[in-house]
Design a protein around this motif. Structure first.
Motif, mmCIF file in Angstrom:
data_model
loop_
_atom_site.group_PDB
_atom_site.id
_atom_site.type_symbol
_atom_site.label_atom_id
_atom_site.label_comp_id
_atom_site.label_asym_id
_atom_site.label_seq_id
_atom_site.Cartn_x
_atom_site.Cartn_y
_atom_site.Cartn_z
ATOM 1 N N HIS A 122 0.864 -1.182 0.000
ATOM 2 C CA HIS A 122 0.000 0.000 0.000
ATOM 3 C C HIS A 122 0.901 1.233 0.000
ATOM 4 C CE1 HIS A 122 -3.969 -1.842 0.499
ATOM 5 N NE2 HIS A 122 -3.293 -2.812 1.095
ATOM 6 N N TYR A 123 0.655 2.085 -0.966
ATOM 7 C CA TYR A 123 1.497 3.261 -1.207
ATOM 8 C C TYR A 123 1.755 4.070 0.059
ATOM 9 C CZ TYR A 123 2.927 7.661 -3.403
ATOM 10 O OH TYR A 123 3.593 8.799 -3.753
ATOM 11 N N GLU A 124 0.727 4.262 0.866
ATOM 12 C CA GLU A 124 0.895 5.110 2.055
ATOM 13 C C GLU A 124 1.801 4.469 3.110
ATOM 14 O OE1 GLU A 124 -2.945 2.898 2.116
ATOM 15 O OE2 GLU A 124 -2.039 4.307 0.731
ATOM 16 N N ASN A 125 2.087 3.161 2.984
ATOM 17 C CA ASN A 125 3.012 2.525 3.918
ATOM 18 C C ASN A 125 4.427 3.066 3.766
ATOM 19 O OD1 ASN A 125 0.790 1.086 4.652
ATOM 20 N ND2 ASN A 125 1.594 -0.905 4.059
ATOM 21 N N TYR A 126 4.765 3.535 2.576
ATOM 22 C CA TYR A 126 6.066 4.181 2.401
ATOM 23 C C TYR A 126 6.180 5.396 3.323
ATOM 24 C CZ TYR A 126 7.836 1.718 -1.727
ATOM 25 O OH TYR A 126 8.327 0.787 -2.594
ATOM 26 N N GLU A 127 5.074 6.101 3.471
ATOM 27 C CA GLU A 127 5.063 7.296 4.307
ATOM 28 C C GLU A 127 5.098 6.950 5.789
ATOM 29 O OE1 GLU A 127 2.627 11.471 3.948
ATOM 30 O OE2 GLU A 127 1.953 9.762 2.782
ATOM 31 N N SER A 128 4.298 5.955 6.189
ATOM 32 C CA SER A 128 4.193 5.636 7.611
ATOM 33 C C SER A 128 5.357 4.788 8.115
ATOM 34 C CB SER A 128 2.861 4.933 7.898
ATOM 35 O OG SER A 128 2.795 3.712 7.191
ATOM 36 N N ASP A 129 5.958 3.971 7.260
ATOM 37 C CA ASP A 129 7.063 3.100 7.670
ATOM 38 C C ASP A 129 7.947 2.809 6.465
ATOM 39 O OD1 ASP A 129 8.785 1.298 8.906
ATOM 40 O OD2 ASP A 129 7.323 -0.334 8.943
ATOM 41 N N PHE A 130 8.689 3.813 6.041
ATOM 42 C CA PHE A 130 9.499 3.666 4.833
ATOM 43 C C PHE A 130 10.495 2.519 4.962
ATOM 44 C CE2 PHE A 130 13.253 4.411 2.247
ATOM 45 C CZ PHE A 130 12.682 4.490 0.994
ATOM 46 N N THR A 131 11.242 2.494 6.039
ATOM 47 C CA THR A 131 12.297 1.487 6.194
ATOM 48 C C THR A 131 11.717 0.076 6.212
ATOM 49 O OG1 THR A 131 13.659 3.085 7.385
ATOM 50 C CG2 THR A 131 14.249 0.757 7.633
ATOM 51 N N GLY A 132 10.649 -0.133 6.980
ATOM 52 C CA GLY A 132 10.022 -1.449 7.031
ATOM 53 C C GLY A 132 9.455 -1.866 5.687
ATOM 54 N N LEU A 143 16.237 -9.708 -3.207
ATOM 55 C CA LEU A 143 17.267 -8.867 -3.791
ATOM 56 C C LEU A 143 18.105 -8.237 -2.685
ATOM 57 C CD1 LEU A 143 15.198 -6.997 -6.533
ATOM 58 C CD2 LEU A 143 16.913 -8.781 -6.898
ATOM 59 N N PRO A 144 19.388 -8.059 -2.953
ATOM 60 C CA PRO A 144 20.222 -7.385 -1.951
ATOM 61 C C PRO A 144 19.911 -5.886 -1.921
ATOM 62 C CG PRO A 144 21.493 -7.813 -3.934
ATOM 63 C CD PRO A 144 20.141 -8.449 -4.140
ATOM 64 N N ARG A 145 20.049 -5.307 -0.759
ATOM 65 C CA ARG A 145 19.881 -3.858 -0.631
ATOM 66 C C ARG A 145 21.262 -3.242 -0.799
ATOM 67 N NH1 ARG A 145 16.631 -6.600 1.980
ATOM 68 N NH2 ARG A 145 17.214 -6.880 4.121
ATOM 69 N N GLU A 146 21.450 -2.579 -1.919
ATOM 70 C CA GLU A 146 22.758 -2.007 -2.242
ATOM 71 C C GLU A 146 22.619 -0.518 -2.511
ATOM 72 O OE1 GLU A 146 24.138 -4.142 -5.634
ATOM 73 O OE2 GLU A 146 24.390 -6.025 -4.546
ATOM 74 N N GLY A 147 23.675 0.201 -2.225
ATOM 75 C CA GLY A 147 23.712 1.618 -2.544
ATOM 76 C C GLY A 147 22.873 2.464 -1.604
ATOM 77 N N GLU A 148 22.842 3.712 -1.915
ATOM 78 C CA GLU A 148 22.118 4.706 -1.131
ATOM 79 C C GLU A 148 20.635 4.666 -1.497
ATOM 80 O OE1 GLU A 148 22.507 7.261 1.954
ATOM 81 O OE2 GLU A 148 24.174 6.239 0.958
ATOM 82 N N VAL A 149 19.785 4.665 -0.497
ATOM 83 C CA VAL A 149 18.339 4.671 -0.737
ATOM 84 C C VAL A 149 17.897 6.120 -0.928
ATOM 85 C CG1 VAL A 149 16.078 4.096 0.201
ATOM 86 C CG2 VAL A 149 18.035 2.621 0.680
ATOM 87 N N PRO A 150 17.280 6.410 -2.072
ATOM 88 C CA PRO A 150 16.821 7.794 -2.278
ATOM 89 C C PRO A 150 15.713 8.145 -1.289
ATOM 90 C CG PRO A 150 16.118 6.387 -4.094
ATOM 91 C CD PRO A 150 16.972 5.545 -3.185
ATOM 92 N N GLU A 151 15.609 9.412 -0.994
ATOM 93 C CA GLU A 151 14.561 9.886 -0.090
ATOM 94 C C GLU A 151 13.197 9.680 -0.741
ATOM 95 O OE1 GLU A 151 12.934 14.089 1.810
ATOM 96 O OE2 GLU A 151 14.755 14.079 0.621
ATOM 97 N N PHE A 152 12.248 9.196 0.047
ATOM 98 C CA PHE A 152 10.887 9.026 -0.457
ATOM 99 C C PHE A 152 10.149 10.342 -0.326
ATOM 100 C CE2 PHE A 152 6.364 8.099 0.368
ATOM 101 C CZ PHE A 152 6.046 7.576 -0.879
#
Length: 193
Positions: A122-132, A143-152
């Motif tokens: 659900h799109y709004e989950n990025y807002e409420s819990d981006f990291t999770g 998939l591996p988490r690589e590199g810098e995560v862009p700001e949401f």
């Protein structure tokens, strides 16, 4: 101008899993209006953009015109029964709500038919819990988490584009058109009692 369409087919066995992204139907539909508006603006269509400005009133005018465009066809359609037609008349941009619901119905049906593992996001989950949300997605995709995560950057909310009554009737239309399995995913947006 004519647009050449190219059909591309993929082997179904290439698809190993699916991510089903869902956004609030009201925000989704207003965003579609804004995409349409940007396309007309880019073409320099000042008549269209002045008739449908980026505002709640411009949006409601766009809905009214869309609703009127296919009214006769809807009334004569064997696919639109009496209760659905009555609900259409209560909802601005009812075809957009129908399209939204059908898209999700088809996404559920295709992934079920293909027996794919599905991660619902659900799109709004990025807002409420981006990291999770980010971690769950990459875990599901293996998939591996690589590199810098862009700001949401959260999408806009369009609370003032629909009246409370229009919201109640709009979500009822979504419920009416949704298959039971789809409604399980979309029912969380039924918060307009």
């Amino acid at each position: 101008p004519m647009v050449d369409k190219k059909v591309t087919l993929y082997y179904a066995n290439l698809v190993q899993r699916a991510v089903h992204i869902i956004r609030d139907p009201f925000d989704n539909i207003v965003s579609r209006f804004h995409l349409e508006q940007h396309a007309h603006d880019k073409r320099g269509d000042a008549e269209w953009t002045s008739k449908y400005p980026s505002s709640p009133d411009g949006f409601q005018n766009w809905c009214r015109d869309l609703d009127g465009r296919y009214k006769h066809d809807e009334e004569k359609s064997r696919f639109v029964d009496g209760p659905l037609l009555a609900q259409f008349h209560k909802v601005p941009c009812h075809a957009e709500f129908h399209r939204y619901s059908q898209w999700h119905n088809l996404a559920v049906a295709v992934t079920r038919r293909m027996r794919l593992p599905v991660h619902v996001l659900h799109y709004e989950n990025y807002e409420s819990d981006f990291t999770g949300t980010y971690n769950d997605l990459f875990l599901f995709l293996e998939l591996p988490r690589e590199g810098e995560v862009p700001e949401f950057i959260a999408g806009k909310k369009y609370e003032d584009y629909f009246s409370p009554e229009q919201r109640r009737e709009g979500i009822e239309l979504v419920r009416m058109v949704s298959e039971p399995e789809t409604w399980e995913l979309l029912g969380r947006y039924d918060r307009y009692d």
